[in-house]
Write an enzyme that holds these catalytic residues in place. Structure first.
Site, PDB file in Angstrom:
ATOM      1  N   SER A 239       0.828  -1.186   0.000  1.00  0.00           N
ATOM      2  CA  SER A 239       0.000   0.000   0.000  1.00  0.00           C
ATOM      3  C   SER A 239       0.874   1.251   0.000  1.00  0.00           C
ATOM      4  O   SER A 239       1.730   1.390  -0.869  1.00  0.00           O
ATOM      5  CB  SER A 239      -0.940  -0.066   1.210  1.00  0.00           C
ATOM      6  OG  SER A 239      -1.981   0.841   1.091  1.00  0.00           O
ATOM      7  N   ASP A 464      -8.355  -3.624  -7.124  1.00  0.00           N
ATOM      8  CA  ASP A 464      -7.997  -2.997  -5.855  1.00  0.00           C
ATOM      9  C   ASP A 464      -8.669  -1.628  -5.738  1.00  0.00           C
ATOM     10  O   ASP A 464      -8.579  -0.796  -6.646  1.00  0.00           O
ATOM     11  CB  ASP A 464      -6.474  -2.829  -5.783  1.00  0.00           C
ATOM     12  CG  ASP A 464      -5.960  -2.446  -4.408  1.00  0.00           C
ATOM     13  OD1 ASP A 464      -6.674  -1.739  -3.677  1.00  0.00           O
ATOM     14  OD2 ASP A 464      -4.829  -2.845  -4.074  1.00  0.00           O
ATOM     15  N   HIS A 493      -6.906  -5.793  -1.109  1.00  0.00           N
ATOM     16  CA  HIS A 493      -5.769  -4.898  -0.912  1.00  0.00           C
ATOM     17  C   HIS A 493      -4.710  -5.626  -0.097  1.00  0.00           C
ATOM     18  O   HIS A 493      -4.955  -6.015   1.042  1.00  0.00           O
ATOM     19  CB  HIS A 493      -6.260  -3.644  -0.183  1.00  0.00           C
ATOM     20  CG  HIS A 493      -5.246  -2.557  -0.102  1.00  0.00           C
ATOM     21  ND1 HIS A 493      -4.678  -1.980  -1.217  1.00  0.00           N
ATOM     22  CD2 HIS A 493      -4.709  -1.912   0.966  1.00  0.00           C
ATOM     23  CE1 HIS A 493      -3.842  -1.038  -0.844  1.00  0.00           C
ATOM     24  NE2 HIS A 493      -3.838  -0.980   0.478  1.00  0.00           N
TER      25      HIS A 493
END
Length: 531
Positions: A239, A464, A493
């Site tokens: 991320s 995502d 994710h």
């Protein structure tokens, strides 16, 4: 940008099939020559980072048993690394970063050094990473034979000189204002909250704010590398951690040994960070609909409707009820979004969120209150949520220039909300403090390949929500020689933590043997959750 932080921190505030398109190269990656990048305008920081790293390499880390209240069991060890607050002044004020590790489980000949992890945020702590070994996570058994697993709290986070923007008890009060405005007065009230939050950040953490940037965290990462006694960095970033990795790879290309970035932030300068949040609103709506389709397909289990539209109608009804009378006195629309957003974030939340929703519709109000109400224990003695939100705001607001015109914010978000209503306004208010940010906003690093950068492994699902797929393509184009593994048709994710042999085997091959495919790879999705 609502990725990228641990979930439920709102301010308003089976085996999968394999589609393989390439074969593995049998040779290991060549080790590049170490060389920090000194770019125009960053010479002082580059020199400061070199000085700090040399100092840390000499000092090392005094590893001890972790403090009892950190929740990190033996044999995990904890320590501290000292870094400059301002890398342009390496002999000025210093701050301490908390780090932890667990030694590799293999033989001495199998060990390849340390693997450092960042889970995202900005504002996430990586200290639980070594617990993947103590809990015997099967996906990481092979890698843990080769590497010490190292986590850290980035600057401002947790135990690393934590910052704050608001009283923690005030932060968890609920219900908060409905993020979707009905009137201009609602917008005015939200704007006032955002200004007060920005001012609070400066009042409570003003000394730290100018230095709460991704480039500084990347420099910190290089100092940690040096303190560990590692000549090269082995890194796993998820991320926001992918943007941290992208900036590190740009500033310190010759210091990278192996790097995996999973669920990628588009590092384009024009994307950081205002546009990234607008793009995210669109992607969240798409993944929210994916979840609703799944709920409808499993109506026998959840009884929420047999079509997406029927499930959406139930959602809107729930939202209207909570707006009129907060459920349990604490769960209003803002708290609902904070809870329900975990479904489009993570497939692992599909069943739990649908189950709570189903129970509520069947008359069990308490299940929803228990799941969606804020953690009232998150007070001055445990500031994780408030601290995480403060770091998120500080880094994104300081990293880049944001629009200061309310007319632009209002126009862009009003337009988006018409077609993508699930997250748009909640995301806008969360980021609006950046419009009145009290310290100088920086120019993002121009992420690109410099001499010495080895092949980087990029992993991304196509659906995502938090970090849309084009971000992975963008980084792939910028990092020459990188390889992109695409999980087609999936949208959770954080892909490397899921069971998908097509991906898991390649992660192991890269980290353990330095192998990458001769071309990019497309994998079938991991198994869909079952009620």
């Amino acid at each position: 940008m609502r990725d990228i932080r641990p979930k439920n921190r709102a301010l308003t505030l089976g085996s999968a099939g394999v589609l393989v398109t390439a074969t593995l190269i049998t040779g290991a990656l060549a080790a590049p020559t170490a060389s920090a990048d000194s770019r125009p305008g960053q010479d002082r920081e580059a020199r400061g980072a070199t000085i700090a790293a040399a100092r840390a390499a000499k000092a090392g880390i005094d590893w001890q048993d972790c403090p009892a209240d950190w929740g990190l069991e033996k044999p995990i060890q904890c320590g501290w690394v000292t870094v400059p607050l301002d890398y342009a002044k390496p002999f000025g004020k210093q701050i301490k970063l908390a780090v932890d590790r667990i030694g590799s489980t293999g033989t001495k000949s199998e060990r390849q050094g340390a693997l450092i992890y960042n889970p995202g945020g900005p504002g996430g702590s990586g200290l639980r990473f070594p617990r993947r070994v103590t809990t015997k996570n099967p996906l990481w058994v092979n890698t843990s034979k080769a590497y010490d697993f190292v986590g850290f709290d980035p600057r401002g986070v947790g135990h690393s000189t934590p910052i704050s923007c608001i009283d923690p008890q005030e932060f968890v009060k609920a219900p908060k204002m409905d993020p979707v405005p009905d009137t201009e007065a609602d917008k005015k009230a939200q704007r006032k909250l955002a200004r007060e939050y920005a001012d609070g950040c400066y009042e409570r953490s003003g000394t730290m704010l100018p230095h709460m940037t991704t480039p500084n965290t990347a420099r910190d990462l290089d100092v940690i590398r040096a303190a560990l006694g590692e000549k090269k960095l082995n890194y796993l970033g998820v991320s926001y951690g992918t943007y941290l990795g992208a900036v590190y790879g740009t500033l310190f290309p010759g210091h990278v040994r192996r790097m995996i970035v999973d669920s990628v932030v588009d590092p384009a300068r024009e994307n950081i960070w205002y546009q990234a949040n607008l793009n995210q609103d669109i992607a969240f709506e798409g993944r929210w609909k994916d979840w609703e389709d799944w709920v409808a397909a499993n109506d026998a289990a959840f009884h929420l409707g047999t079509t997406r539209d029927a499930v959406q109608a139930k959602w809107l009804e729930l939202r209207a009820t909570a707006k009129k009378n907060p459920i349990g006195g604490v769960v209003g629309p803002a708290e609902l979004i904070s809870f329900f957003q975990s479904a489009p974030y993570y497939d692992s939340s599909w069943v739990p969120v649908a189950t709570v929703f189903s129970k509520y519709v069947a008359g069990d109000t308490q299940a929803l209150v228990d799941a969606a109400s804020p953690d009232l224990s998150d007070t001055a003695g445990n500031i994780s949520a408030e601290n995480g939100n403060a770091v998120y705001t500080a880094v994104e607001c300081t990293d880049a220039k944001w629009p200061t015109s309310w007319k632009k914010w209002d126009r862009d978000n009003t337009k988006l909300n018409k077609d993508y209503p699930f997250m748009t306004w909640a995301n806008a208010w969360m980021n609006l403090p950046c419009a009145t940010w009290p310290v100088k906003q920086q120019t993002p690093v121009n992420v690109k390949t410099h001499k010495g950068l080895p092949p980087v492994l990029i992993v991304q699902s196509t659906r995502d929500a938090a970090t849309p797929y084009p971000g992975a393509v963008s980084l792939h184009q910028r990092f020459k020689g990188s390889r992109l593994i695409t999980e087609k048709g999936a949208g959770s994710h954080g892909v490397t933590g899921l069971v998908n042999p097509c991906i898991n085997s390649r992660v192991d091959a890269y980290l353990i043997d330095g192998k990458v495919d001769t071309a990019d790879v497309t994998c079938a999705p991991h198994a869909t959750p079952k009620p």
